[in-house]
Design an enzyme around this catalytic site. Structure first.
Site, PDB file in Angstrom:
ATOM      1  N   ASP A 216      98.992   9.774  18.787  1.00 51.10           N
ATOM      2  CA  ASP A 216      97.614   9.786  19.386  1.00 51.10           C
ATOM      3  C   ASP A 216      96.856  10.603  18.321  1.00 51.10           C
ATOM      4  O   ASP A 216      96.757  11.678  18.417  1.00 51.10           O
ATOM      5  CB  ASP A 216      97.495  10.365  20.797  1.00 51.10           C
ATOM      6  CG  ASP A 216      96.098  10.146  21.389  1.00 51.10           C
ATOM      7  OD1 ASP A 216      95.271  10.067  20.657  1.00 51.10           O
ATOM      8  OD2 ASP A 216      96.098  10.374  22.825  1.00 51.10           O
TER       9      ASP A 216
ATOM     10  N   TYR B 175      79.654   3.441  14.510  1.00 48.84           N
ATOM     11  CA  TYR B 175      81.000   3.066  13.997  1.00 48.84           C
ATOM     12  C   TYR B 175      80.879   3.010  12.183  1.00 48.84           C
ATOM     13  O   TYR B 175      81.823   3.682  11.383  1.00 48.84           O
ATOM     14  CB  TYR B 175      81.373   1.645  13.991  1.00 48.84           C
ATOM     15  CG  TYR B 175      82.501   0.977  13.589  1.00 48.84           C
ATOM     16  CD1 TYR B 175      83.829   1.507  14.026  1.00 48.84           C
ATOM     17  CD2 TYR B 175      82.461   0.179  12.503  1.00 48.84           C
ATOM     18  CE1 TYR B 175      84.963   0.940  13.224  1.00 48.84           C
ATOM     19  CE2 TYR B 175      83.601  -0.638  11.954  1.00 48.84           C
ATOM     20  CZ  TYR B 175      85.017  -0.003  12.208  1.00 48.84           C
ATOM     21  OH  TYR B 175      86.070  -0.606  11.735  1.00 48.84           O
TER      22      TYR B 175
END
Length: 309
Positions: free
Chosen positions: A70, A162
């Site tokens: 993760d 982004y």
């Protein structure tokens, strides 16, 4: 980069970690490298996805291992790298593919949404890279490939946050190329254009407020989303092409710093590089804004609702 210590190219039997391997570009890259003889460790955020990855590998006749990683969990990153080193004695390559999207104009992105995408795409990529460098430095060779985007060179409407994370990845990859060259380690940036993967469906990552009709950007944003979907539908660049480019970058004797994947991305980046700045801004950004304004002026509520679907 030419003229610097290139260590050695990757070869079958080398251990490679691919982050974000549950779907899309990461999965295709893991399968491609495994089918070509690399010892691939496909990292997924949730081990519930392990069966799907192994099923895809079996269908391709590829052998790989699946482990949990993760990008927002430093302990899981350290554990994943330690597992690879223990199993293989080292780690030759890492493909920094993992990340999440965030679509929506800056004012519509909440601090929590912004923090999540920065923590994942930027800080997570840095953490994985820092974890593998000591092992590569000890071996005197290795390659770190960061999957950026054409959005890391040219920002677009409604994806500013982004794109900002991709610009950051570009700076990271470029700086590392200089820092690590004396140790025989290459940092390489992969820049795909818009490619149809799950990023355009269940992993789209749209900001919550961008969905609201109260947003002042609502109509413009959804017009831009419809335009992006049209580009995706007619784009012929495939995940397989990206994976093959990554394989090439790992195995070339003298890898480039950047590899652009896709005709559309190549044309846009070429124009950004060679056109006078004001001309590029007028042709690329100016025309984009004009198109969106025309679309919102002529589109009705039904068309915008269709774009949101």
């Amino acid at each position: 980069m030419r003229g610097l210590n290139n260590g050695r190219p990757g070869r079958p039997g080398d251990a490679v970690l691919v982050t974000g391997s549950s779907t899309g570009l990461g999965l295709e890259t893991a399968l491609c490298l495994a089918s070509k003889g690399f010892v691939v460790f496909a990292a997924v955020r949730d081990l519930a996805q392990r069966a799907d990855v192994l099923r895809a590998a079996a269908e391709r006749g590829a052998n790989l291992a699946v482990l949990r990683l993760d990008l927002t969990d430093p302990e899981s990153i350290e554990d994943a790298v330690a597992t690879i080193v223990e199993a293989t004695g080292g780690i030759y390559g890492v493909v920094n593919n993992g990340g999440i999207g965030l679509r929506g104009c800056v004012e519509d992105c909440s601090p929590e949404e912004i923090r999540q995408v920065v923590d994942t795409n930027v800080l997570g990529t840095i953490a994985v890279t820092r974890a593998v460098i000591p092992h590569m430095r000890e071996a005197g060779c290795g390659r770190i490939l960061t999957v950026s985007s054409v959005g890391g060179r040219i920002a677009g409407f409604g994806v500013t946050i982004y794109c900002m994370t991709k610009f950051a990845q570009e700076g990271l990859g470029e700086g590392l190329a200089v820092e690590l060259a004396p140790f025989g380690i290459q940092s390489i940036i992969i820049e795909p254009g818009i490619i149809k993967t799950t990023r355009w469906s269940r992993h789209r990552g749209t900001a919550e407020r961008a969905m609201s009709e109260d947003s002042p950007y609502h109509d413009l944003f959804w017009a831009s989303e419809a335009e992006a979907d049209a580009i995706v539908d007619r784009n012929k660049t495939s995940p397989e092409q990206v994976a093959l480019t990554i394989h090439r970058a790992i195995t070339e004797d003298e890898p480039r710093l950047r590899y652009v994947v896709g005709r559309g991305a190549s044309v846009a980046i070429f124009a950004r590089r060679h056109l006078p700045e004001q001309m590029f801004e007028r042709l690329y950004y100016g025309r984009q804004v004009q198109r969106l304004q025309r679309s919102t002026a002529s589109a009705g509520t039904d068309a915008l609702a269709e774009a949101r679907r």
